[in-house]
Design a protein around this motif. Structure first.
Motif, PDB file in Angstrom:
ATOM      1  N   GLN A   3       0.846  -1.175   0.000  1.00 48.64           N
ATOM      2  CA  GLN A   3       0.000   0.000   0.000  1.00 48.64           C
ATOM      3  C   GLN A   3       0.892   1.239   0.000  1.00 48.64           C
ATOM      4  OE1 GLN A   3      -3.230  -0.061  -0.271  1.00 48.64           O
ATOM      5  NE2 GLN A   3      -3.481  -2.281  -0.078  1.00 48.64           N
ATOM      6  N   THR A   4       0.603   2.188  -0.865  1.00 46.59           N
ATOM      7  CA  THR A   4       1.377   3.420  -0.986  1.00 46.59           C
ATOM      8  C   THR A   4       0.602   4.564  -0.374  1.00 46.59           C
ATOM      9  OG1 THR A   4       2.393   2.620  -3.021  1.00 46.59           O
ATOM     10  CG2 THR A   4       2.573   4.962  -2.566  1.00 46.59           C
ATOM     11  N   VAL A   5       1.251   5.294   0.529  1.00 47.43           N
ATOM     12  CA  VAL A   5       0.636   6.459   1.175  1.00 47.43           C
ATOM     13  C   VAL A   5       1.231   7.709   0.549  1.00 47.43           C
ATOM     14  CG1 VAL A   5       0.269   7.677   3.336  1.00 47.43           C
ATOM     15  CG2 VAL A   5       0.312   5.165   3.300  1.00 47.43           C
ATOM     16  N   LEU A   6       0.356   8.619   0.089  1.00 47.23           N
ATOM     17  CA  LEU A   6       0.793   9.857  -0.541  1.00 47.23           C
ATOM     18  C   LEU A   6       0.552  11.020   0.401  1.00 47.23           C
ATOM     19  CD1 LEU A   6      -0.574   9.360  -4.187  1.00 47.23           C
ATOM     20  CD2 LEU A   6       1.710   8.863  -3.317  1.00 47.23           C
ATOM     21  N   LEU A   7       1.516  11.917   0.485  1.00 45.79           N
ATOM     22  CA  LEU A   7       1.395  13.132   1.273  1.00 45.79           C
ATOM     23  C   LEU A   7       1.798  14.301   0.386  1.00 45.79           C
ATOM     24  CD1 LEU A   7       0.843  14.511   3.974  1.00 45.79           C
ATOM     25  CD2 LEU A   7       3.256  14.156   4.567  1.00 45.79           C
ATOM     26  N   GLY A   9       1.026  14.615  -2.638  1.00 47.00           N
ATOM     27  CA  GLY A   9       1.382  14.059  -3.934  1.00 47.00           C
ATOM     28  C   GLY A   9       2.670  13.266  -3.954  1.00 47.00           C
ATOM     29  N   GLU A  10       3.395  13.214  -2.834  1.00 44.96           N
ATOM     30  CA  GLU A  10       4.659  12.491  -2.759  1.00 44.96           C
ATOM     31  C   GLU A  10       4.475  11.242  -1.908  1.00 44.96           C
ATOM     32  OE1 GLU A  10       7.267  13.210  -4.449  1.00 44.96           O
ATOM     33  OE2 GLU A  10       6.490  15.095  -5.290  1.00 44.96           O
ATOM     34  N   PRO A  11       5.061  10.089  -2.358  1.00 44.05           N
ATOM     35  CA  PRO A  11       4.937   8.860  -1.558  1.00 44.05           C
ATOM     36  C   PRO A  11       5.710   8.952  -0.247  1.00 44.05           C
ATOM     37  CG  PRO A  11       6.422   8.514  -3.398  1.00 44.05           C
ATOM     38  CD  PRO A  11       5.822   9.879  -3.605  1.00 44.05           C
ATOM     39  N   VAL A  12       5.131   8.406   0.805  1.00 38.11           N
ATOM     40  CA  VAL A  12       5.768   8.366   2.124  1.00 38.11           C
ATOM     41  C   VAL A  12       6.389   6.986   2.302  1.00 38.11           C
ATOM     42  CG1 VAL A  12       5.429   8.566   4.615  1.00 38.11           C
ATOM     43  CG2 VAL A  12       4.134  10.042   3.030  1.00 38.11           C
ATOM     44  N   THR A  13       7.710   6.925   2.354  1.00 35.05           N
ATOM     45  CA  THR A  13       8.423   5.644   2.487  1.00 35.05           C
ATOM     46  C   THR A  13       8.770   5.302   3.926  1.00 35.05           C
ATOM     47  OG1 THR A  13      10.514   6.771   2.068  1.00 35.05           O
ATOM     48  CG2 THR A  13       9.360   5.858   0.157  1.00 35.05           C
TER      49      THR A  13
END
Length: 260
Positions: A3-7, A9-13
């Motif tokens: 699952q990819t979380v965007l903050l 517009g940028e992915p949170v790794t």
């Protein structure tokens, strides 16, 4: 499943070090699915898949990934979830293994058919429950059936009320009523048959030429003149009298027809 979380517009790794997640914060995940079929329908709709043509391999992998996620969150999986996982695995195996040859009379069965029927029945039951829940209720377990319109009934749309238009329509109806005139049929004041009889009786008593004016009185007016003229013409048509007129607009004289 990743699952990819965007903050912004940028992915949170990486999660922030000061972020605190309560141990039971993700337990609401299990509350969103009331059973294994509900979870399966969620996966099918998420991938926009035709229920009658389910890609069993893809759905099975996603279903097992959700079960692994539940186990990681220390959730106790119900037996029905595990049973559905076993059913999907069985269908996947039957789809992958070669099928034995079948005769022409025996129809070929799809291993996914029974599962598709269960999903469709579950969806219909859910929609029926939503429709019942939307009905107005008198009490906790009582619904008003009078609010249900009959099948195929069209809603009655009332026109907007306008007192000026109503008054104008009533005025037009009243004017139309005033234009009506009753036609009364009255009995004839003079009988043609009686006038023919009286005319023949007078001509028998006066064999000479008699003016037409002698066969109706001055008080009879136009009706008496018309009846006398018609009586003269009828007797002439029957060859019972003869008449003459010396000039245009001259008096009309008549007498009984003389024998040759």
């Amino acid at each position: 499943m990743e699952q990819t979380v965007l903050l912004f517009g940028e992915p949170v790794t990486q999660l922030p070090q000061d972020l605190y997640i309560p141990p039971d914060a993700l337990r609401v995940l299990l509350d969103t699915f009331s059973g294994p079929l509900d979870l399966l329908i969620y996966l099918i709709r998420k991938q926009n898949i035709d229920i009658l043509d389910i890609p069993v391999t893809l759905i099975t992998e996603q279903y097992l990934a959700y079960l692994d996620l539940m186990e990681e969150m220390d959730m106790v999986l119900a037996a029905e979830y595990l049973l559905m996982a076993a059913t999907l695995a069985e269908i996947k195996a039957r789809m992958m293994l070669p099928r034995p040859p079948q005769s022409d009379d025996e129809p070929e069965t799809d291993p996914r058919a029974r599962l598709a029927e269960q999903i469709l029945a579950y969806i219909q039951t859910g929609k029926a429950a939503e429709n019942l829940a939307a009905l107005p209720r008198v009490g906790a377990d009582t619904a008003l059936s009078a609010h249900l319109p009959p099948v195929g009934a069209q809603p009655v749309i009332k026109p907007p009320a306008d007192a000026h238009k109503l008054a104008d329509v009533l005025r037009k109806l009243w004017l139309r009523h005033d234009l009506r005139r009753a036609h009364e049929v009255e009995n004839e004041s003079y009988s043609l048959a009686e006038r023919m009889d009286s005319m023949q009786a007078r001509l028998r008593n006066h064999p000479d030429w008699q003016p037409l004016t002698a066969f109706y009185g001055a008080g009879e007016g136009r009706e008496g003149f018309v009846v006398s003229l018609m009586a003269m013409l009828e007797l002439d048509r029957s060859q019972l009298l003869e008449w003459q007129q010396a000039a245009l607009f001259a008096p009309v004289n008549l007498r009984l027809r003389q024998s040759p």
